[in-house]
Design a protein around this motif. Structure first.
Motif, mmCIF file in Angstrom:
data_model
loop_
_atom_site.group_PDB
_atom_site.id
_atom_site.type_symbol
_atom_site.label_atom_id
_atom_site.label_comp_id
_atom_site.label_asym_id
_atom_site.label_seq_id
_atom_site.Cartn_x
_atom_site.Cartn_y
_atom_site.Cartn_z
ATOM 1 N N ARG A 14 0.720 -1.043 -0.331
ATOM 2 C CA ARG A 14 0.214 -0.123 0.112
ATOM 3 C C ARG A 14 0.889 1.346 0.036
ATOM 4 O O ARG A 14 2.361 0.961 0.386
ATOM 5 C CB ARG A 14 -0.975 -0.058 1.373
ATOM 6 N N ASP A 15 0.579 2.273 -0.338
ATOM 7 C CA ASP A 15 0.833 3.907 -0.086
ATOM 8 C C ASP A 15 1.541 4.090 0.954
ATOM 9 O O ASP A 15 1.023 3.736 2.488
ATOM 10 C CB ASP A 15 0.230 4.787 -0.588
ATOM 11 N N ARG A 64 -2.201 10.718 -6.894
ATOM 12 C CA ARG A 64 -2.310 8.496 -6.311
ATOM 13 C C ARG A 64 -2.901 8.801 -4.867
ATOM 14 O O ARG A 64 -2.630 8.167 -4.036
ATOM 15 C CB ARG A 64 -0.569 8.736 -5.197
ATOM 16 N N LEU A 65 -4.119 8.358 -5.578
ATOM 17 C CA LEU A 65 -4.952 8.754 -3.894
ATOM 18 C C LEU A 65 -5.360 6.778 -3.751
ATOM 19 O O LEU A 65 -6.064 5.917 -5.165
ATOM 20 C CB LEU A 65 -6.172 8.891 -4.042
ATOM 21 N N PRO A 66 -5.144 6.204 -2.653
ATOM 22 C CA PRO A 66 -5.924 4.804 -2.910
ATOM 23 C C PRO A 66 -6.775 4.130 -3.021
ATOM 24 O O PRO A 66 -7.526 4.691 -3.205
ATOM 25 C CB PRO A 66 -5.477 4.748 -1.059
ATOM 26 N N ASN A 85 -9.032 0.688 -2.316
ATOM 27 C CA ASN A 85 -8.871 -0.168 -1.198
ATOM 28 C C ASN A 85 -10.336 -0.845 -1.757
ATOM 29 O O ASN A 85 -11.721 -0.385 -2.872
ATOM 30 C CB ASN A 85 -8.512 -0.211 0.471
ATOM 31 N N GLU A 110 -10.330 6.792 -2.596
ATOM 32 C CA GLU A 110 -10.354 7.805 -1.269
ATOM 33 C C GLU A 110 -10.542 8.756 -1.651
ATOM 34 O O GLU A 110 -10.382 9.541 -2.023
ATOM 35 C CB GLU A 110 -8.770 7.326 -0.671
ATOM 36 N N SER A 128 -4.507 -1.227 -6.419
ATOM 37 C CA SER A 128 -4.611 -0.539 -5.737
ATOM 38 C C SER A 128 -4.215 0.960 -5.223
ATOM 39 O O SER A 128 -4.803 1.368 -3.845
ATOM 40 C CB SER A 128 -3.218 -1.388 -4.684
ATOM 41 N N ASN A 129 -3.853 1.899 -6.360
ATOM 42 C CA ASN A 129 -3.807 3.322 -6.112
ATOM 43 C C ASN A 129 -4.500 3.539 -7.416
ATOM 44 O O ASN A 129 -3.517 3.151 -8.585
ATOM 45 C CB ASN A 129 -2.694 3.352 -6.249
ATOM 46 N N SER A 185 -2.679 6.206 -9.054
ATOM 47 C CA SER A 185 -0.974 6.553 -9.767
ATOM 48 C C SER A 185 -0.738 4.999 -10.910
ATOM 49 O O SER A 185 0.242 5.269 -11.981
ATOM 50 C CB SER A 185 -0.102 6.571 -8.971
ATOM 51 N N ASP A 186 -1.332 4.029 -10.798
ATOM 52 C CA ASP A 186 -1.624 2.990 -11.725
ATOM 53 C C ASP A 186 -1.957 2.951 -12.740
ATOM 54 O O ASP A 186 -1.864 2.113 -13.789
ATOM 55 C CB ASP A 186 -1.006 1.434 -10.607
#
Length: 543
Positions: free
Chosen positions: A108-109, A296-298, A300, A333, A346-347, A349-350
């Motif tokens: 995770r971040d 870069r928001l997570p 989940n 998020e 998972s983020n 940014s991916d």
């Protein structure tokens, strides 16, 4: 017996890299951690010798690294030489051994998470003792997974062949105890992968289980290794998470509700409940989603029970009639919380980047928003750049002048086409006059040209303007397809037109003494001529 590799999980944290060698009831365990590599060996419960050697992505502090053993695995805490520098992979070389996987449950971040990490290292040994011995279910991001075959039954799969026609494949529907292959659903196509290196051609959901179609049987009760086609999986993850993000932003900015979406082979479409969108709205949505990617928001995943009050606050279009078990919620998020069974990053940014290509008119007065996400944008850019280079070479000008150059070519082409049409008309008139003087006049007059079109043939027929003879005109390649026209006495044309079309393996229609259409087998033109001449001969004999 030859040595084997131990299945290994890893994840990255600010100060440490965590590795877990998944071996139950291990014996003769040896772990050597050096500044640039780790060497691990042991024996499993069956006495098989396991050996792993990994050259690290970057230098580590071997003196401040340690390992802990439990009944289920051996975990290593490897201290980074350069702290707070993220490792994109564990290995020095950019390769992925089949036995090495990312532990996405713990990845995770980690920005601002150093205290949690240190506590994690201090108490990890105690936590290991409390872990249940039950094998955990596979995560959506696992690339391979060992499981058991439950059943294998003969089945058929309808698929589209390379020629575009439907084909039926014979094979087997395999049900596993658990799987990492996603069955199609929720707008997302299914995964591809292998079971013991046997290709899985389709994965479908049937109630609570997934059916895996293979063309090779598998023995029920046998242990198998399931592997995911990662390129396809990651592409679907990028497009699906991209859809969630666009849907949330479109709703937040302009109250535009998503009614459905489709993850296509080359591009994806979101159906929005609006008759149209402005260019400014599209640009604003694209700008906002890419800002959130840069933030870069997570992303989940949570599971809620059906009676959880929080379910009422989660977006979604309802559950399938055969739904069973907890409700899966995908949360971006601060942006979105949505019921979803699909695979996601998972983020944000991916996702790398999202490009909205534009809008198209949808069904029921709705609008389709067409988009690309992640690697698809890079591939689109590559194709576009290749096209641009080709046009530059062909048009002999820079990319900024392509449009004007094409406009000039179009204007020149229109002028040439107009001049060519005038010449063709003049030629048609000349040919018509020649045909009227033909010795075959009064019987069947025949003309074939490689060049010409429907208008060319009709000009000839109009210029002749006689119902005293049958006029059979054809244009096109004699070895391929083309056009045909039959003119003459209305009764004769009405009778002969469909028969000529049948001989030429084409289709056509006609009225008032004229029948014309398309032919696929111009090579049978002589057969059509013989048909017409036989008809004329028969009519002459009757008279």
């Amino acid at each position: 017996m030859a040595r084997q590799h131990a299945r290994t999980l890893w994840y990255d944290r600010p100060r440490y890299v965590f590795m877990e060698f998944c071996v139950e009831d291990s014996t003769d365990v040896h772990v050597l951690i050096e500044d640039h590599r780790i060497v691990f060996s042991c024996k499993n419960a069956d006495g098989v010798e396991l050996y792993n050697e990994i050259e690290f992505y970057a230098k580590v502090n071997s003196k401040d690294s340690q390992d802990k053993r439990s009944s289920r695995s051996i975990t290593c805490f490897v201290r980074k030489w350069k702290e707070k520098v993220a490792w994109p992979r564990l290995t020095k070389e950019d390769i992925k051994p089949v036995w090495l996987s990312v532990d996405f449950d713990n990845w995770r971040d980690w920005e601002g998470d150093e205290e949690m990490e240190l506590a994690h290292v201090e108490h990890y040994a105690e936590l290991l003792k409390k872990v249940s011995t039950k094998r955990p279910p596979p995560a959506m991001d696992d690339l391979d997974f060992t499981t058991t075959v439950v059943s294998c039954c003969p089945a058929e799969l309808q698929t589209e062949g390379s020629n575009g026609k439907k084909e039926v494949l014979s094979g087997f529907q395999v049900v596993l105890e658990d799987t990492v292959l996603f069955p199609e659903g929720g707008g997302q196509p299914d995964d591809r992968g292998t079971i013991n290196d046997i290709s899985v051609l389709r994965v479908t959901r049937r109630g609570e289980q997934a059916d895996h179609f293979t063309q090779t049987p598998l023995d029920p009760g046998s242990q198998v290794l399931v592997r995911v086609d990662w390129e396809r999986r990651f592409d679907h993850m990028q497009q699906h998470s991209g859809q969630h993000l666009i849907t949330a932003v479109a709703d937040h900015l302009f109250k535009l509700k998503t009614t459905s979406w489709e993850l296509g082979r080359f591009r994806s479409a979101i159906e929005l409940d609006t008759p149209s969108m402005t260019a400014e709205q599209v640009a604003a949505i694209e700008q906002s989603v890419n800002e959130k990617i840069r933030d870069r928001l997570p992303v989940n995943v949570r599971e809620l029970s059906l009676d959880d009050p929080e379910v009422e606050q989660v977006s979604g279009r309802g559950l399938p009639d055969d739904h069973a078990g907890p409700i899966r919620v995908v949360n971006i998020e601060g942006v979105d919380s949505n019921m979803c069974c699909g695979t996601h990053v998972s983020n944000l940014s991916d996702l790398q980047v999202i490009k909205i290509l534009g809008t198209e008119k949808g069904k029921k007065n709705r609008t389709n928003l067409i988009f690309l996400s992640g690697n698809r944008v890079l591939k689109w850019m590559e194709r576009s750049h290749g096209t641009e280079k080709a046009l530059t070479a062909l048009l002999k000008c820079g990319a900024e002048d392509h449009v004007e150059a094409v406009k000039k070519l179009q204007n020149s082409t229109k002028i040439l086409q107009k001049n060519n049409l005038n010449l063709l008309r003049d030629l048609a008139v000349h040919i018509a006059h020649s045909l009227r003087n033909s010795p075959d006049w009064g019987g069947v007059v025949i003309l074939h040209r490689k060049e010409g079109d429907s208008e060319f043939m009709n000009i000839i027929a109009n210029e002749i303007g006689s119902e005293e003879t049958l006029l059979f005109l054809t244009v096109g390649d004699e070895k391929g397809g083309g056009l045909f026209l039959l003119a003459g006495p209305p009764a004769s044309v009405e009778t002969l037109g469909p028969r000529v079309a049948e001989v030429l393996e084409g289709k056509g229609a006609g009225k008032k003494g004229r029948f014309q259409g398309k032919a696929t087998k111009m090579s049978r033109r002589m057969e059509a001529q013989a048909l017409l001449q036989d008809y004329i001969s028969t009519q002459s004999a009757k008279e």
